[in-house]
Design a protein around this motif. Structure first.
Motif, PDB file in Angstrom:
ATOM      1  N   ASN A 114     -29.282  -0.476  -1.118  1.00 18.11           N
ATOM      2  CA  ASN A 114     -28.515  -1.069  -0.028  1.00 18.11           C
ATOM      3  C   ASN A 114     -28.068  -2.493  -0.346  1.00 18.11           C
ATOM      4  O   ASN A 114     -27.588  -3.206   0.536  1.00 18.11           O
ATOM      5  CB  ASN A 114     -29.325  -1.065   1.267  1.00 18.11           C
ATOM      6  CG  ASN A 114     -28.453  -0.892   2.492  1.00 18.11           C
ATOM      7  OD1 ASN A 114     -27.470  -0.145   2.473  1.00 18.11           O
ATOM      8  ND2 ASN A 114     -28.795  -1.577   3.575  1.00 18.11           N
ATOM      9  N   ARG A 115     -28.218  -2.897  -1.594  1.00 18.60           N
ATOM     10  CA  ARG A 115     -27.644  -4.134  -2.119  1.00 18.60           C
ATOM     11  C   ARG A 115     -26.810  -3.844  -3.369  1.00 18.60           C
ATOM     12  O   ARG A 115     -26.252  -4.743  -3.980  1.00 18.60           O
ATOM     13  CB  ARG A 115     -28.734  -5.156  -2.494  1.00 18.60           C
ATOM     14  CG  ARG A 115     -29.771  -5.439  -1.415  1.00 18.60           C
ATOM     15  CD  ARG A 115     -29.196  -6.117  -0.203  1.00 18.60           C
ATOM     16  NE  ARG A 115     -30.236  -6.530   0.734  1.00 18.60           N
ATOM     17  CZ  ARG A 115     -30.757  -5.745   1.684  1.00 18.60           C
ATOM     18  NH1 ARG A 115     -30.332  -4.489   1.816  1.00 18.60           N
ATOM     19  NH2 ARG A 115     -31.690  -6.197   2.510  1.00 18.60           N
ATOM     20  N   VAL A 134     -26.046  -8.565   4.476  1.00 19.59           N
ATOM     21  CA  VAL A 134     -26.402  -8.147   3.125  1.00 19.59           C
ATOM     22  C   VAL A 134     -25.132  -7.932   2.316  1.00 19.59           C
ATOM     23  O   VAL A 134     -24.043  -7.734   2.864  1.00 19.59           O
ATOM     24  CB  VAL A 134     -27.258  -6.864   3.138  1.00 19.59           C
ATOM     25  CG1 VAL A 134     -28.501  -7.050   3.985  1.00 19.59           C
ATOM     26  CG2 VAL A 134     -26.455  -5.663   3.621  1.00 19.59           C
ATOM     27  N   ASP A 170     -23.997  -3.123   0.761  1.00 18.22           N
ATOM     28  CA  ASP A 170     -24.630  -2.135   1.631  1.00 18.22           C
ATOM     29  C   ASP A 170     -23.968  -0.768   1.483  1.00 18.22           C
ATOM     30  O   ASP A 170     -22.773  -0.641   1.234  1.00 18.22           O
ATOM     31  CB  ASP A 170     -24.569  -2.594   3.084  1.00 18.22           C
ATOM     32  CG  ASP A 170     -23.159  -2.576   3.643  1.00 18.22           C
ATOM     33  OD1 ASP A 170     -22.861  -1.704   4.470  1.00 18.22           O
ATOM     34  OD2 ASP A 170     -22.347  -3.428   3.228  1.00 18.22           O
TER      35      ASP A 170
END
Length: 424
Positions: A171-172, A321, A324
């Motif tokens: 998710n990064r 973030v 994502d």
């Protein structure tokens, strides 16, 4: 006079030592409280702890849906592993719109963070069983296609880790170009010494016993919002550090990208619901959405989730973030509109300072153990237990509420869904 001074100083030091001792005990024994509710055995049955069994159940349900609906397509992407874990797959099911028109696509994904996979899988399989019925998909949702991706990070599910085998947070990591991996998180060096300790992980070491005091000192110096953003945003320079976003797109995302893009482009409108656990108030289903720049996206999300509380990132406890997954799905489109949504089932009351620090500490210990080993078998057992409990609570109250709230949320969203306007 000197005697009075030394007695006073001794009393102050004794008081401070006692206060530190109490705070260390409180931090060490911190445990968020559940919302008491009757245990629902049917709800608990949706939770499957191990990856192979959860995968088999998903595939069984996908096969059953394929027999009932027209034109379904299975997805299977093998995830290479150089270690002992084998037979790792991202599985999926695409159900095209059963009517004449293809106007909307609903995407539901689980296990982007592997250790969160058991809960995501439970919610996803509930969705398949109760909501993806021929009556709905041939009736009011006839113009809606559905795409399911089960356990995007199977290595993390199988090994009870948030991250991939390469220590990458998916998710990064999600990006359509390499510019993301040259991103510099300017705040990360401020916290590097706190969150990436060296040497075997020991819960009894001074640095870990006083972790909350060290964190509070940093908060006093830099402020909680700045530190939360520095830690959680994602970073691309420290491969062994926490929240590492990688230096290239991870293999399963490379394989998934082209096939997902072709499906997404069949519909002028898509919405992705990415299932997560961990952040936020324990036992609460949070809708955490990054504030969209496009007013059409905001309007679409507000329509889809009408009547629900949306956290748009306006509070001090929110963070953004980079890389994502839900947003990446929209980047794969060649046009049209994409609505990225995240369901986050809170576990640690991490919207509060103590819960946030405790969550970070558990993450730091787990990563230190993976990267540098453990000081003892007892340390390894405790660290792994605390880490899994943070993302996948064993509490029957928590699990029952996850199913109850998910059922209510899907019911509301699907009722609103036909009113979300497709944009050409």
């Amino acid at each position: 006079m000197s005697g009075w001074f030394w007695r006073t100083l001794g009393g102050v030091l004794l008081f401070l030592a006692g206060a530190v001792g109490v705070s260390v005990w409180q931090f060490s024994s911190y445990a968020p409280k559940d919302t008491p509710m009757p245990e629902d055995k049917a709800a608990l049955a949706w939770f499957i702890d191990d990856y192979p069994t959860a995968r088999r159940d998903f595939l069984m349900r996908a096969e059953a849906l394929s027999r009932q609906l027209q034109g379904t397509r299975s997805i299977e992407v093998e995830v290479p592993s150089g270690r002992s874990t084998t037979d790792l797959f991202v599985d999926g099911l695409y159900i095209p719109a059963q009517g004449i028109e293809k106007r909307r696509l609903l995407v539901v994904t689980s296990g982007v963070h592997g250790v969160e996979g058991p809960t995501g899988s439970a919610v996803q399989r509930l969705f398949m069983h109760e909501f993806l019925t021929p009556e709905r998909l041939v009736g009011p949702l006839a113009d809606t296609g559905v795409l399911l991706l089960h356990t995007v990070n199977p290595y993390g599910f199988a090994r009870h880790r948030r991250f991939t085998e390469n220590n990458v947070d998916l998710n990064r990591n999600a990006s359509v170009d390499d510019a993301l991996y040259r991103t510099v998180n300017a705040g990360y060096p401020l916290v590097d010494s706190l969150i990436n300790p060296q040497g075997p992980a020991s819960t009894g070491s001074p640095g870990h016993r006083l972790f909350h005091l060290r964190s509070i000192a940093m908060i006093a110096q830099h402020g909680m919002p700045a530190l939360r953003q520095a830690v959680l945003q994602g970073q691309y320079q420290v491969p062994q550090g926490i929240y590492f976003g990688g230096q290239r797109l991870e293999p399963q995302l490379q394989a998934l990208g082209p096939m997902l893009a072709s499906i997404l482009d069949e519909y002028p409108l898509s919405m992705a619901i990415d299932l997560h656990t961990g952040y936020g108030e324990r036992g609460t289903l949070h809708l955490f959405f990054d504030p969209p720049k496009d007013p059409k996206v905001r309007q679409g999300l507000e329509t889809a989730f009408a009547g629900q509380r949306i956290d748009w990132g306006s509070g001090d406890d929110f963070y953004t973030v980079t890389g994502d997954f839900a947003g990446w799905l929209g980047q794969l489109r060649s046009g049209g509109t994409h609505l990225p949504a995240v369901f986050e089932y809170g576990t640690m009351d991490s919207q509060k300072t103590l819960g946030s620090i405790k969550s970070l500490h558990i993450t730091v210990l787990e990563n230190q153990g993976v990267q540098h080993g453990y000081a003892s078998p007892a340390d390894e057992e405790r660290i792994k237990r605390d880490y899994r409990e943070m993302f996948y609570p064993s509490s029957p109250h928590w699990r029952t509420k996850v199913i109850k709230d998910s059922r209510a949320m899907f019911e509301a969203v699907l009722a609103n869904w036909p009113r979300v306007g497709a944009q050409p």
